[in-house]
Scaffold this active site. Structure first.
Site, short mmCIF file in Angstrom:
data_model
loop_
_atom_site.label_atom_id
_atom_site.label_comp_id
_atom_site.label_asym_id
_atom_site.label_seq_id
_atom_site.Cartn_x
_atom_site.Cartn_y
_atom_site.Cartn_z
N SER A 34 0.84 -1.19 0.00
CA SER A 34 0.00 0.00 0.00
C SER A 34 0.88 1.25 0.00
CB SER A 34 -0.96 -0.03 1.19
OG SER A 34 -1.93 0.99 1.07
N ASP A 89 -8.11 -6.22 -5.57
CA ASP A 89 -7.82 -5.13 -4.64
C ASP A 89 -8.87 -4.03 -4.79
OD1 ASP A 89 -6.77 -2.86 -3.32
OD2 ASP A 89 -4.72 -3.56 -3.64
N HIS A 122 -6.87 -5.86 -0.55
CA HIS A 122 -5.78 -4.90 -0.40
C HIS A 122 -4.78 -5.35 0.65
CE1 HIS A 122 -3.59 -1.28 -0.87
NE2 HIS A 122 -3.84 -0.85 0.36
#
Length: 523
Positions: free
Chosen positions: A191, A423, A459
């Site tokens: 991320s 995601d 994610h």
């Protein structure tokens, strides 16, 4: 020290240390090599804690170092500084790992370097790495707290500067403690941590030998615009409260999300040559949610026209009035579950005030982080996509969109990307669009880079697919043994061995082997 007077610094320092480090005291075990690290570590760095920690909870014995770099008083008289934590194992492998952050950071997390979030007991610290992480220049109440954006230096620290500062200071502390610097240096993040790794490769190409960048937030400002776009698209399909305000979380039920996801998987599964529930080729998935639209009255087994329209907008991505696409949209396969669309796009709020993660991030960004001057009362629901210059002006501070990796390659660096195909935060299709540009700009990209797509992964973790894998070992083997990874074995948590598949060096993907037993990587 950032033009702060010595008197002001003395007054601010106790607050800075307490805020950044939870009030940690100086080491009690004075006289040990670890305790010798406490105090002023550099002209702009203060180590407030240096303490020997015994082996416990699956971690080895280590020296715990906590400190702050460039403590200062900034905008509105608030305190700032880049906090960090460094753990130095007693049995050191000679390796250093920077543990990337997440969200807007704002906290110093335990520096252990979890490698696979489904197996938190397996850590880089446990493997003998010295591990560091940072709050990226500020403290916050949560990962979505963007108050630091009122201060321009804090923006720069969050965007790119803190990783450089912490890397340099951590390596110096390592050399002081062990008598030698690290033999090999690695960056490992997902991320915003994945973005930080990409920033490091371009801005400080000689600092890291190997970088693992998972689901990177590399094109952050357009992502913010896309999250706003998604929320507003869902509100058009949502029921309204007594005041006529749409409740975004109720645009789709969990059962409807499951129906949509399964239909998308069914439409795209066979694209990879095996109908096994895994979508390996998200860019080739051409699922149209209109096939689920009700022919008559709305029922639980079909979607309304408004719901279909919302999904099509999410698949497309945000466009302005001229038709310019600002961000490539999302596929819909495997998006069900708590960590999928529910978490990032819909949220769970029973009111018209959305708590979806994407909206929470975009609201704070538009108010403080990405707006100059800050607009603390700005309503993200009033955002006009044609009036986005006030956001785009700040995009370079946080962007990791450069394709110039020549210096990193010349240094001998290796980078391994991975991205979940499901995601809901950062679209795999948007990353693939950038990756095509990266490959064009780097004809020898295969000499120093690899990309692995992960079916059914949300994610950074979660999702119904192949979400358990080790991406640290392949980068270490590549850097230290010259073994470039062409596949990484992955599994479904709680599944059996028959569900295991190789993640393949893109554009290859897992296909049934010609012998009919197992899977192999082929384009």
């Amino acid at each position: 020290m950032n033009n702060l007077s010595s008197q002001a610094m003395r007054a601010a320092l106790p607050i800075l240390l307490a805020t950044t480090l939870g009030g940690a005291a100086l080491a009690a075990d004075e006289g040990t090599p670890c305790a010798a690290l406490a105090g002023v570590a550099a002209f702009d760095t203060i180590v407030s804690r240096a303490e020997e920690m015994p082996a416990a909870d699956g971690l080895p014995a280590y020296c715990l170092v906590q400190g702050v770099i460039e403590p200062r008083v900034g905008a509105e008289g608030r305190t700032f500084g880049t906090g960090f934590e460094l753990r130095l194992p007693r049995d050191w492998s000679g390796r250093f790992l920077f543990q990337g952050g997440g969200g807007w950071d704002g906290s110093v997390d335990p520096s252990v370097g979890v490698i696979d979030r489904t197996k938190p007991e397996d850590t880089a610290l446990g493997r003998g790495f010295a591990v560091v992480n940072t709050d990226a220049g500020h403290t916050g109440n949560s990962a979505t707290d963007g108050w630091f954006g009122i201060d321009m230096k804090a923006r720069q620290d969050n965007g790119y500067n803190s990783v450089r500062l912490v890397t340099e200071r951590a390596k110096a502390l390592i050399a002081r403690h062990y008598g030698t610097g690290p033999e090999r240096s690695y960056f490992f993040g997902c991320s915003n941590g994945g973005r930080q790794g990409m920033v490091a490769a371009v801005r400080t190409p000689g600092e890291f030998d190997g970088i693992v960048s998972g689901a990177p937030a590399f094109d952050l400002t357009p992502s913010i615009i896309a999250w706003n776009w998604n929320t507003r698209a869902l509100m058009e399909a949502a029921p309204k409260d007594a005041d006529g305000a749409p409740i975004a979380s109720q645009a789709f039920s969990d059962a409807e999300l499951e129906m949509i996801s399964h239909a998308a998987v069914a439409a795209c599964d066979a694209e990879d040559g095996a109908e096994d529930g895994n979508v390996f080729r998200p860019a080739q998935c051409a699922f149209d949610p209109a096939v689920l639209q009700c022919e008559g009255d709305k029922t639980e087994q079909c979607l309304s026209a408004a719901q279909v329209s919302a999904l099509q907008k999410i698949q497309q991505g945000p466009k302005d009035s001229s038709g310019e696409l600002l961000y490539t949209g999302w596929p819909l396969a495997d998006m069900e579950g708590k960590s999928g669309m529910r978490a990032w796009m819909l949220g769970s709020s029973p009111t018209a005030e959305s708590n979806a993660r994407g909206f929470s991030f975009s609201q704070g960004w538009m108010r403080t982080v990405g707006s100059t001057p800050p607009r603390p009362d700005f309503d993200a629901m009033e955002f006009d996509i044609d009036d986005r210059d006030f956001l785009m002006a700040n995009a370079p501070i946080f962007a990791a969109t450069s394709t110039d990796y020549q210096a990193f390659r010349d240094h001998g660096g290796k980078i391994l990307w991975w991205h979940g195909n499901a995601d809901p935060a950062f679209s795999v299709r948007h990353f693939l669009s950038w990756y095509a540009d990266f490959r064009d700009a780097n004809p020898a990209a295969g000499d120093f880079s690899r990309l692995f797509l992960v079916p059914g992964m949300h994610h950074c973790s979660g999702g119904p697919g192949l979400v358990s894998f080790d991406s640290l070992s392949p980068i270490v083997d590549w850097v230290e043994k010259g073994t470039a990874p062409d596949q990484i074995m992955a599994s479904v948590p709680g599944g059996d061995a028959s569900q295991n598949r190789p993640l393949c060096n893109y554009p290859a993907y897992a296909q049934p082997s010609e012998s009919g037993k197992g899977f192999t990587c082929r384009e």
